[in-house]
Design a protein around this motif. Structure first.
Motif, PDB file in Angstrom:
ATOM      1  N   ALA A  99       0.767  -1.258  -0.110  1.00  0.00           N
ATOM      2  CA  ALA A  99       0.012  -0.114  -0.009  1.00  0.00           C
ATOM      3  C   ALA A  99       1.024   1.151  -0.134  1.00  0.00           C
ATOM      4  O   ALA A  99       0.523   2.127  -0.580  1.00  0.00           O
ATOM      5  CB  ALA A  99      -0.743  -0.099   1.343  1.00  0.00           C
ATOM      6  N   VAL A 100       1.988   1.117   0.598  1.00  0.00           N
ATOM      7  CA  VAL A 100       2.782   2.362   0.538  1.00  0.00           C
ATOM      8  C   VAL A 100       3.703   2.489  -0.673  1.00  0.00           C
ATOM      9  O   VAL A 100       3.827   3.744  -1.142  1.00  0.00           O
ATOM     10  CB  VAL A 100       3.891   2.141   1.962  1.00  0.00           C
ATOM     11  N   ARG A 101       4.190   1.342  -1.490  1.00  0.00           N
ATOM     12  CA  ARG A 101       4.958   1.688  -2.778  1.00  0.00           C
ATOM     13  C   ARG A 101       4.223   2.565  -3.695  1.00  0.00           C
ATOM     14  O   ARG A 101       4.941   3.345  -4.072  1.00  0.00           O
ATOM     15  CB  ARG A 101       4.919   0.012  -3.139  1.00  0.00           C
ATOM     16  N   PRO A 102       3.002   2.615  -3.939  1.00  0.00           N
ATOM     17  CA  PRO A 102       2.646   3.376  -4.874  1.00  0.00           C
ATOM     18  C   PRO A 102       2.501   4.828  -4.556  1.00  0.00           C
ATOM     19  O   PRO A 102       2.774   5.818  -5.130  1.00  0.00           O
ATOM     20  CB  PRO A 102       1.259   3.039  -5.420  1.00  0.00           C
ATOM     21  N   ARG A 106       4.568   7.903  -6.435  1.00  0.00           N
ATOM     22  CA  ARG A 106       3.832   8.992  -6.692  1.00  0.00           C
ATOM     23  C   ARG A 106       4.371  10.354  -6.271  1.00  0.00           C
ATOM     24  O   ARG A 106       4.873  11.375  -6.654  1.00  0.00           O
ATOM     25  CB  ARG A 106       2.464   9.152  -6.342  1.00  0.00           C
ATOM     26  N   TRP A 107       5.065  10.186  -4.862  1.00  0.00           N
ATOM     27  CA  TRP A 107       5.598  11.646  -4.364  1.00  0.00           C
ATOM     28  C   TRP A 107       7.018  11.769  -4.890  1.00  0.00           C
ATOM     29  O   TRP A 107       7.249  12.984  -5.250  1.00  0.00           O
ATOM     30  CB  TRP A 107       5.842  10.955  -2.764  1.00  0.00           C
ATOM     31  N   LEU A 108       8.029  10.715  -5.163  1.00  0.00           N
ATOM     32  CA  LEU A 108       9.081  10.829  -5.938  1.00  0.00           C
ATOM     33  C   LEU A 108       8.878  11.421  -7.319  1.00  0.00           C
ATOM     34  O   LEU A 108       9.671  12.157  -7.960  1.00  0.00           O
ATOM     35  CB  LEU A 108       9.959   9.678  -5.901  1.00  0.00           C
ATOM     36  N   PHE A 155      14.706   2.557  -5.711  1.00  0.00           N
ATOM     37  CA  PHE A 155      14.881   3.252  -4.578  1.00  0.00           C
ATOM     38  C   PHE A 155      13.681   2.927  -3.786  1.00  0.00           C
ATOM     39  O   PHE A 155      13.759   2.533  -2.393  1.00  0.00           O
ATOM     40  CB  PHE A 155      14.836   4.794  -4.960  1.00  0.00           C
ATOM     41  N   VAL A 156      12.586   2.681  -4.287  1.00  0.00           N
ATOM     42  CA  VAL A 156      11.304   2.278  -3.689  1.00  0.00           C
ATOM     43  C   VAL A 156      11.392   1.012  -2.999  1.00  0.00           C
ATOM     44  O   VAL A 156      10.904   0.573  -2.091  1.00  0.00           O
ATOM     45  CB  VAL A 156      10.073   2.572  -4.466  1.00  0.00           C
ATOM     46  N   ALA A 157      11.950   0.004  -3.939  1.00  0.00           N
ATOM     47  CA  ALA A 157      11.844  -1.421  -3.569  1.00  0.00           C
ATOM     48  C   ALA A 157      12.890  -1.581  -2.436  1.00  0.00           C
ATOM     49  O   ALA A 157      12.409  -1.945  -1.473  1.00  0.00           O
ATOM     50  CB  ALA A 157      12.409  -2.167  -4.686  1.00  0.00           C
ATOM     51  N   ARG A 158      13.845  -0.657  -2.440  1.00  0.00           N
ATOM     52  CA  ARG A 158      14.997  -1.006  -1.355  1.00  0.00           C
ATOM     53  C   ARG A 158      14.184  -0.275   0.115  1.00  0.00           C
ATOM     54  O   ARG A 158      14.602  -0.815   1.086  1.00  0.00           O
ATOM     55  CB  ARG A 158      16.384  -0.272  -1.626  1.00  0.00           C
TER      56      ARG A 158
END
Length: 423
Positions: A99-102, A106-108, A155-158
């Protein structure tokens, strides 16, 4: 009929194995595949762990039933069982991360878009250099050549994987500390209508589910004994699941039980795990240690009757619970406290006029959200509840089965203080 049962068992085992494979694949993808580059040492290490850890867990589960030597069971138990707990909480943390990933992507993306066309400051006018001035070489750019920044996806995955690893492994670490620290003492007052004034304030230390085995051994038994003795109870009730193994392997681990001290003695009833471990031998052994087994039997003590029934797992050996035998020919004017490992026998306790049933078995769920699963098969998972004229108290237990981890269900020893309504 046996062929049908065998077929269903095979299907169930196949379904569980398929689920475990899928979960391990998901965890590998999120923690290793998405966060490391092809051929990197981190990816190789993560892939090896993805194969080795489930094999250790499988070994820990089957070593005991397969009759492996006890030292082998101990070697497999710690990493194998801890990985099962880690797998649960890593999976839960990663699912939250979905849930946090998208949102993070979007923020980045918005930050990158906002910085795509920065406002440039006006360039200063060039300063003329005198002809006589010495020629100066241009200064090199500061710093080493910049490495290419990881993509937003990497970056998001890590970020999500790292946070999930910290949350999941931190939860397991804290839960393990709670078990190894030893049980805490709870106190509850239970009024009984038929309890005489002379027995008002009688204190019973209720201990269940110690689960001595490849992980919890002699030192854990000593912690439990010390905690019980500090409460200075009038009577000690050990309500089953003392062990996960044979007397030959675990006899030394149980020896500190000889140090239990109570004015009216210590009593024991079998749990389902005793019947997996040689119940008859354990009944004899605890008797040698000074405990009094109640095998569908009753004693008069402290102004009330104390009864105990065998666990329902004993039915396969013709040694199941026998309420009629345990409670026959007693004075109905006297209160009766029943020791029974599993809460599910409460209906029979009500039918036989039991005032209070003391049980364990559930571990309070042990690993959240296991408490919701435990509620499906137990009338009470933890604490005190009333069923007709009978009250049921269920302790969360003093040890742990499988993973030496508790989350949301800390281990306990409960001092039940009986109260007379005539006092």
């Amino acid at each position: 009929m046996r062929i049908v049962d065998a077929g269903l068992a095979v299907l169930a085992v196949t379904a569980v194995l398929a689920l475990l494979v899928a979960v391990h694949r998901y965890v590998w993808c999120r923690l290793v595949g998405d966060t490391t580059r092809q051929g990197s040492p981190w990816r190789r290490a993560g892939t090896i762990a993805a194969y080795a850890l489930p094999l250790l867990s499988l070994g820990a589960l089957v070593a005991g039933p397969a009759g492996a030597p006890f030292p082998v069971q101990r070697v497999l138990a710690w990493p194998g069982y801890l990985w099962l707990a880690a797998l649960l909480y890593l999976t839960l943390a990663l699912l939250v991360g979905e849930a946090v990933r998208p949102l993070l992507r979007r923020w980045l993306a918005r930050r990158a878009a906002a910085g795509a066309a920065p406002v440039r400051a006006p360039e200063p006018e060039p300063v003329p250099v005198p002809a006589s001035a010495p020629e100066v070489a241009p200064a090199p750019e500061s710093g080493a050549p910049a490495l290419p920044a990881p993509s937003r996806r990497l970056f998001v995955a890590r970020a999500v994987g790292g946070a999930a690893a910290v949350a999941g492994l931190g939860t397991v670490g804290y839960g393990t500390y709670g078990v190894l620290r030893g049980p805490r003492v709870k106190r509850v007052t239970v009024p009984l209508a038929r309890l005489p004034r002379s027995a008002h304030g009688f204190r019973i230390a209720v201990v269940s589910d110690i689960h001595l085995g490849p992980i919890l051994g002699r030192s854990h038994t000593q912690r439990v004994v010390d905690a019980v003795n500090r409460t200075q109870p009038d009577l000690i009730a050990v309500v089953g699941d003392l062990v996960d193994g044979s007397v030959a392997d675990l006899g030394p681990a149980a020896e500190p039980l000889a140090g239990l001290r109570a004015r009216h003695g210590a009593f024991f009833v079998t749990g389902n795990h005793e019947y997996y471990s040689g119940a008859a031998q354990w009944v004899d052994h605890v008797r040698e240690l000074g405990l009094h087994p109640l095998e569908n039997a009753r004693v008069e003590t402290g102004g009330f009757d104390l009864a105990g029934v065998n666990d329902i797992a004993g039915e396969s050996e013709g040694q199941g619970p026998d309420f009629a035998r345990a409670l026959c020919d007693r004075d109905p004017a006297r209160a009766v406290v029943l020791m029974a490992h599993q809460p599910v026998v409460i209906d029979e306790a009500v039918e036989h006029g039991v005032d209070l049933q003391l049980s364990g078995h559930t571990h309070g769920g042990q690993l959240w959200p296991g408490n919701y699963v435990a509620e499906l098969s137990n009338p009470t998972v933890a604490g005190l509840e009333r069923y007709g004229d009978t009250q049921l108290y269920v302790t969360r237990g003093a040890g742990a089965w499988g993973p030496p981890v508790r989350v949301g269900a800390p281990s306990d020893i409960t001092v039940v203080e009986l109260a007379s309504r005539q006092a």
